[in-house]
Design a protein around this motif. Structure first.
Motif, PDB file in Angstrom:
ATOM      1  N   GLY A 146       3.869  35.668-105.578  1.00 40.89           N
ATOM      2  CA  GLY A 146       4.782  34.568-105.245  1.00 40.89           C
ATOM      3  C   GLY A 146       6.121  34.656-105.944  1.00 40.89           C
ATOM      4  N   THR A 147       6.364  35.789-106.627  1.00 38.47           N
ATOM      5  CA  THR A 147       7.675  35.972-107.270  1.00 38.47           C
ATOM      6  C   THR A 147       8.273  37.302-106.809  1.00 38.47           C
ATOM      7  OG1 THR A 147       6.837  37.179-109.198  1.00 38.47           O
ATOM      8  CG2 THR A 147       6.857  34.770-109.364  1.00 38.47           C
ATOM      9  N   SER A 148       9.587  37.457-107.063  1.00 33.11           N
ATOM     10  CA  SER A 148      10.247  38.721-106.704  1.00 33.11           C
ATOM     11  C   SER A 148      10.586  39.492-107.985  1.00 33.11           C
ATOM     12  CB  SER A 148      11.508  38.440-105.894  1.00 33.11           C
ATOM     13  OG  SER A 148      12.478  37.824-106.710  1.00 33.11           O
ATOM     14  N   PHE A 149      11.050  40.713-107.817  1.00 34.50           N
ATOM     15  CA  PHE A 149      11.440  41.526-108.969  1.00 34.50           C
ATOM     16  C   PHE A 149      12.900  41.229-109.319  1.00 34.50           C
ATOM     17  CE2 PHE A 149       8.049  43.930-106.952  1.00 34.50           C
ATOM     18  CZ  PHE A 149       7.253  44.285-108.039  1.00 34.50           C
ATOM     19  N   CYS A 161       9.802  45.594-100.597  1.00 32.69           N
ATOM     20  CA  CYS A 161       9.588  44.880 -99.342  1.00 32.69           C
ATOM     21  C   CYS A 161      10.535  43.680 -99.330  1.00 32.69           C
ATOM     22  CB  CYS A 161       8.122  44.427 -99.269  1.00 32.69           C
ATOM     23  SG  CYS A 161       7.730  43.659 -97.702  1.00 32.69           S
ATOM     24  N   GLN A 162      11.476  43.676 -98.395  1.00 27.07           N
ATOM     25  CA  GLN A 162      12.469  42.587 -98.387  1.00 27.07           C
ATOM     26  C   GLN A 162      11.812  41.256 -98.072  1.00 27.07           C
ATOM     27  OE1 GLN A 162      15.412  42.471 -95.241  1.00 27.07           O
ATOM     28  NE2 GLN A 162      16.984  41.655 -96.626  1.00 27.07           N
ATOM     29  N   GLY A 163      10.895  41.271 -97.092  1.00 28.13           N
ATOM     30  CA  GLY A 163      10.208  40.032 -96.712  1.00 28.13           C
ATOM     31  C   GLY A 163       8.720  40.249 -96.821  1.00 28.13           C
ATOM     32  N   GLU A 164       8.127  39.806 -97.916  1.00 21.41           N
ATOM     33  CA  GLU A 164       6.686  40.042 -98.149  1.00 21.41           C
ATOM     34  C   GLU A 164       5.921  38.933 -97.415  1.00 21.41           C
ATOM     35  OE1 GLU A 164       3.409  40.805 -98.551  1.00 21.41           O
ATOM     36  OE2 GLU A 164       4.240  42.483 -99.672  1.00 21.41           O
ATOM     37  N   SER A 165       5.349  39.298 -96.283  1.00 19.77           N
ATOM     38  CA  SER A 165       4.764  38.275 -95.407  1.00 19.77           C
ATOM     39  C   SER A 165       3.430  37.729 -95.920  1.00 19.77           C
ATOM     40  CB  SER A 165       4.581  38.841 -94.000  1.00 19.77           C
ATOM     41  OG  SER A 165       3.838  40.036 -94.062  1.00 19.77           O
ATOM     42  N   SER A 166       2.814  38.395 -96.903  1.00 21.37           N
ATOM     43  CA  SER A 166       1.551  37.848 -97.413  1.00 21.37           C
ATOM     44  C   SER A 166       1.800  36.737 -98.429  1.00 21.37           C
ATOM     45  CB  SER A 166       0.685  38.955 -98.029  1.00 21.37           C
ATOM     46  OG  SER A 166       1.292  39.500 -99.171  1.00 21.37           O
ATOM     47  N   VAL A 204       7.686  35.849 -99.951  1.00 20.44           N
ATOM     48  CA  VAL A 204       8.752  36.109-100.930  1.00 20.44           C
ATOM     49  C   VAL A 204       9.862  36.962-100.309  1.00 20.44           C
ATOM     50  CG1 VAL A 204       9.301  37.352-103.078  1.00 20.44           C
ATOM     51  CG2 VAL A 204       7.304  35.863-102.977  1.00 20.44           C
ATOM     52  N   HIS A 205      11.092  36.552-100.587  1.00 21.77           N
ATOM     53  CA  HIS A 205      12.280  37.303-100.162  1.00 21.77           C
ATOM     54  C   HIS A 205      12.807  38.071-101.375  1.00 21.77           C
ATOM     55  CE1 HIS A 205      16.499  37.091 -98.033  1.00 21.77           C
ATOM     56  NE2 HIS A 205      16.216  38.282 -98.483  1.00 21.77           N
ATOM     57  N   GLN A 206      12.725  39.387-101.312  1.00 21.98           N
ATOM     58  CA  GLN A 206      13.193  40.230-102.425  1.00 21.98           C
ATOM     59  C   GLN A 206      14.690  40.492-102.274  1.00 21.98           C
ATOM     60  OE1 GLN A 206      11.660  41.754-105.247  1.00 21.98           O
ATOM     61  NE2 GLN A 206      13.812  42.218-105.650  1.00 21.98           N
ATOM     62  N   PRO A 254      13.239  28.470-105.235  1.00 20.71           N
ATOM     63  CA  PRO A 254      13.802  28.338-103.877  1.00 20.71           C
ATOM     64  C   PRO A 254      14.546  29.587-103.409  1.00 20.71           C
ATOM     65  CG  PRO A 254      14.312  26.410-105.205  1.00 20.71           C
ATOM     66  CD  PRO A 254      13.662  27.402-106.119  1.00 20.71           C
ATOM     67  N   LYS A 255      15.187  30.301-104.340  1.00 19.30           N
ATOM     68  CA  LYS A 255      15.962  31.467-103.872  1.00 19.30           C
ATOM     69  C   LYS A 255      15.060  32.651-103.479  1.00 19.30           C
ATOM     70  CE  LYS A 255      17.447  33.485-108.304  1.00 19.30           C
ATOM     71  NZ  LYS A 255      16.086  33.516-108.768  1.00 19.30           N
ATOM     72  N   ASP A 256      13.788  32.587-103.861  1.00 26.84           N
ATOM     73  CA  ASP A 256      12.838  33.647-103.483  1.00 26.84           C
ATOM     74  C   ASP A 256      12.125  33.342-102.168  1.00 26.84           C
ATOM     75  OD1 ASP A 256      13.314  35.224-105.646  1.00 26.84           O
ATOM     76  OD2 ASP A 256      11.516  34.646-106.768  1.00 26.84           O
ATOM     77  N   ARG A 257      12.406  32.179-101.572  1.00 24.10           N
ATOM     78  CA  ARG A 257      11.636  31.815-100.369  1.00 24.10           C
ATOM     79  C   ARG A 257      12.175  32.522 -99.130  1.00 24.10           C
ATOM     80  NH1 ARG A 257      11.755  25.569-102.029  1.00 24.10           N
ATOM     81  NH2 ARG A 257      10.454  25.873-103.884  1.00 24.10           N
ATOM     82  N   LEU A 258      11.258  33.144 -98.443  1.00 24.63           N
ATOM     83  CA  LEU A 258      11.585  33.848 -97.195  1.00 24.63           C
ATOM     84  C   LEU A 258      11.684  32.802 -96.086  1.00 24.63           C
ATOM     85  CD1 LEU A 258      11.819  36.675 -95.888  1.00 24.63           C
ATOM     86  CD2 LEU A 258       9.333  36.694 -95.690  1.00 24.63           C
TER      87      LEU A 258
END
Ligand code: PMP
Length: 423
Positions: free
Chosen positions: A163-166, A186-191, A194-196, A345-349
């Motif tokens: 649930g977090t990005s790098f 992965c820009q959009g981790e659908s599982s 998360v938006h990387q 919020p900024k990590d939400r896809l």
């Protein structure tokens, strides 16, 4: 005149049919002397015209296809090397340059779903013994680790909390430590939803002699991508999400640096079907066109049409539409007392929204009710999020207010049945 022609056609058809019946009656064997067993009807195939129920595919994909794209698929077939078809392939390549925001010559669609793009990228960009750092924050990172291992690469599995990005600092540290041939993100981790962020990553990769490979299956067309400006060396994607086409095409790009890497391989690419030296030559990458495998004629029509729709809408308008749908969804879900799985919020896809299942609520019953009563697909979690979340896709043709309202109505009804909301 017309009546005479009709009569002569009828006569001809009847003669042909009689001849056919006579030859069927006389059929014994395709080759003289071979035995002819009786035809078994035990597994006789389906008959009758196919019918499909209407569903609203609001999970993580496939999304509903745009009818204009489906119509394009019913156009007459062309030969896969016919000049008018090669022109359609050129148009697809051009549309992809716009979508990726890249001047690269090297775009194409792999014949297959997102996994084909993933495997193509891994098989071509890595040689046995080379190192890949996989930014793994969900199931797609895990799959890339598996694939890279199968192709003989040395895999560094870089993980972050679900649930977090790098952060750029984490990625830079890994690049400096491992000096890998490839960094995967992965820009959009659908599982996990998360938006990387990719900002600065391309530059850090270039400093360490690393190629940056990005999965955009769930994000391309739905969120910003600036391949050249961000220094992304290779990208793969899928047709069935934000591009509103059916599954079956995996858009892919390489920049000059990535192509050079493939051209200077010391070993052959271990997959014939996915070898970009060969597939690229069918797509005209090297100045000629040669047959490698039969082009997916109707699928490339679909991609041509999907890319025309993207160009006509404009990338920015498309990104804004996806963001607005996401905001409208969350306005409604928050009102019901539901919370996002992704804390920052900024990590939400925006394209795949992940929603925490509240204590005591049967997530599967909510999904079943949505399907049974509203014909709406809402998905549960996957991999690390199984049982913890719902996933709502707002992608491509489906990223619009009417679909958001339908999803909200399905949640409201399901949560009321569960006693989470008051009737
Ligand atoms: N990457 C991501 C981020 C995905 O969401 C998916 C599909 N859900 C894939 C890769 C694999 O794509 P496909 O199922 O089309 O092979």
């Amino acid at each position: 005149m017309a009546a005479i022609l009709r009569k002569s056609h009828q006569r001809l058809a009847s003669q042909l049919s009689q001849q056919f019946s006579r030859s069927m009656a006389a059929f014994t064997s395709a080759r003289p002397g071979e035995p002819t067993p009786a035809i078994s009807d035990a597994h006789k195939g389906p008959t009758g015209v196919l019918e499909i129920p209407q569903r609203f595919l609001m999970g993580p994909g496939p999304a509903n296809a745009d009818p204009r794209i489906l119509a394009a698929q019913s156009l007459p077939l062309l030969g896969h090397m016919h000049p008018p078809f090669l022109k359609i392939m050129d148009e697809v390549q051009q549309g992809l340059r716009y979508l990726f925001q890249s001047d690269t010559k090297y775009t194409l669609c792999a014949s297959g779903t997102g996994h084909a793009g993933m495997e193509m990228a891994i098989a071509n960009l890595l040689e046995p013994g080379e190192k890949i750092v996989v930014g793994n924050n969900g199931i797609w990172g895990t799959r890339v680790c598996d694939m890279a291992d199968r192709f003989g690469a040395e895999v560094v599995n870089l993980q972050t909390a679900t649930g977090t990005s790098f952060s750029l600092a984490e990625l830079t540290a890994a690049l400096e430590q491992h000096k890998p041939a490839v960094l995967f993100l992965c820009q959009g981790e659908s599982s996990t939803g998360v938006h990387q962020s990719l900002a600065g990553v391309g530059e850090a990769c270039a400093k360490n002699g690393t190629l940056l490979l990005v999965d955009t299956v769930c994000s391309l067309g739905g969120v910003p991508m600036y391949a050249d400006a961000w220094g992304v060396d290779a990208i793969y994607s899928g047709s069935q999400k934000c591009l509103s086409a059916p599954p079956g095409a995996a858009p892919l790009m390489l920049n000059d640096k990535a192509l050079q890497k493939i051209k200077s391989r010391k070993t052959k690419v271990r997959s014939y079907y996915l070898d970009l030296n060969l597939v690229g030559d069918y797509w005209g990458w090297f100045g000629s066109r040669s047959y490698h495998h039969t082009g997916m004629v109707s699928m490339w029509y679909a991609m041509r049409e999907a890319l025309a729709i993207v160009s006509e809408e404009g990338l920015e308008a498309g990104w804004v539409r996806h963001e607005q749908a996401h905001k409208a969804l969350w306005a409604g879900l928050s009102e019901m007392g539901l919370h996002p799985f992704v804390a920052d919020p900024k990590d939400r896809l925006v394209t795949v929204n992940t929603i925490k299942v509240p204590e005591g609520v049967d997530w599967a019953a909510v999904c079943k009710n949505a399907m049974d009563k509203f014909s709406v697909e809402i998905a549960g979690g996957l991999g690390p999020t199984a049982g913890q979340i719902w996933r709502v896709g707002l992608m491509g043709y489906n990223a619009k207010p009417a679909n958001v309202e339908l999803v909200l109505a399905a949640f409201k009804d399901g949560l009321t049945q569960q006693g989470f909301l008051k009737a």
